[in-house]
Design an enzyme around this catalytic site. Sequence first.
Site, PDB file in Angstrom:
ATOM      1  N   ASP A  31       2.631  -8.950  10.309  1.00  0.00           N
ATOM      2  CA  ASP A  31       2.796 -10.399  10.172  1.00  0.00           C
ATOM      3  C   ASP A  31       4.279 -10.764  10.098  1.00  0.00           C
ATOM      4  OD1 ASP A  31       2.744 -13.106   9.348  1.00  0.00           O
ATOM      5  OD2 ASP A  31       0.852 -12.809   8.285  1.00  0.00           O
ATOM      6  N   HIS A  87       0.227 -12.230  12.263  1.00  0.00           N
ATOM      7  CA  HIS A  87      -0.251 -13.350  11.451  1.00  0.00           C
ATOM      8  C   HIS A  87      -1.650 -13.784  11.892  1.00  0.00           C
ATOM      9  CE1 HIS A  87       0.327 -16.598   8.636  1.00  0.00           C
ATOM     10  NE2 HIS A  87       0.131 -17.508   9.563  1.00  0.00           N
ATOM     11  N   SER A 138      -3.432 -18.868   6.209  1.00  0.00           N
ATOM     12  CA  SER A 138      -2.050 -19.297   6.226  1.00  0.00           C
ATOM     13  C   SER A 138      -1.843 -20.476   5.261  1.00  0.00           C
ATOM     14  CB  SER A 138      -1.609 -19.623   7.656  1.00  0.00           C
ATOM     15  OG  SER A 138      -0.200 -19.736   7.727  1.00  0.00           O
TER      16      SER A 138
END
Length: 267
Positions: A219, A248, A95
């Site tokens: 996601d 995610h 991320s």
Amino acid sequence: MPHIEVENEVDVFVRDLGAGDPIVFLHGWPLNHRMFEYQFHHLLEEGFRCIGIDLRGYGESDKPYGDYSYDRFADDVRAVLDELAVEGVTLAGFSMGGGTATHYMSRHDEARVDNLALISAASPVITEKPDFPEGLAESEVNPLIEGARTDRAKMNADFDEMLFHTEQSDEMMDWIWSLGMEASGQATVASAKTWRDADLRPDMADITVPTKVYHGVHDEVTPIEITGEVLAEGIENADLVRFENSGHGLVADETEKINEELADFAG
């Protein structure tokens, strides 16, 4: 050495375990290196050296008021790798950590890194730009920033609900929430602005090492169409690995798959 000085009077926490080929983990927003606990378990047993960095402002690292840009994060990572004198690193960024890893490769000329793993990366662009209308509207991200300013505990709980495609235990969700609450409030806000506003597309051309892009097809935080697919197309030696049952948080959605993928890639 659990803490490494990255600039005058600023130390970051580093968890360094094992003695094999090194994998360096960069966590996502607003968590810390402990989010990779279940990757460490597997990879240490497979003979790898696992190095987890708490980015400044997060986890057990110092939390100074000030700069939480990708430049600053990338420079901190370089300071850690230099202090540890590691070579042949597989740099694994999740991320926001994926954005940091992308920028590190360009800003520091791929120093000490042989392989790049981008996991649910917030990279290269998250929000819409004049030449990237596919991005998320800033209005979709700004409530997280406002929530961090006004009720960070609730914001973290709401954000956690967006992370996973598979059902997680209440206890797992409580643990993820607790990791987010270890962060500095100012760092949470400032670094959210960083990943909201960044445009790392120019960095992709500077990445020459073998790269794997691991991304969940479900996601909701960094949709694969504007991140994973763009990275795989823009980085010369990149392959996209789709996680068909992940959102995610693919490190928990499909733990066994990501562990096996990382072991194969870094080996």
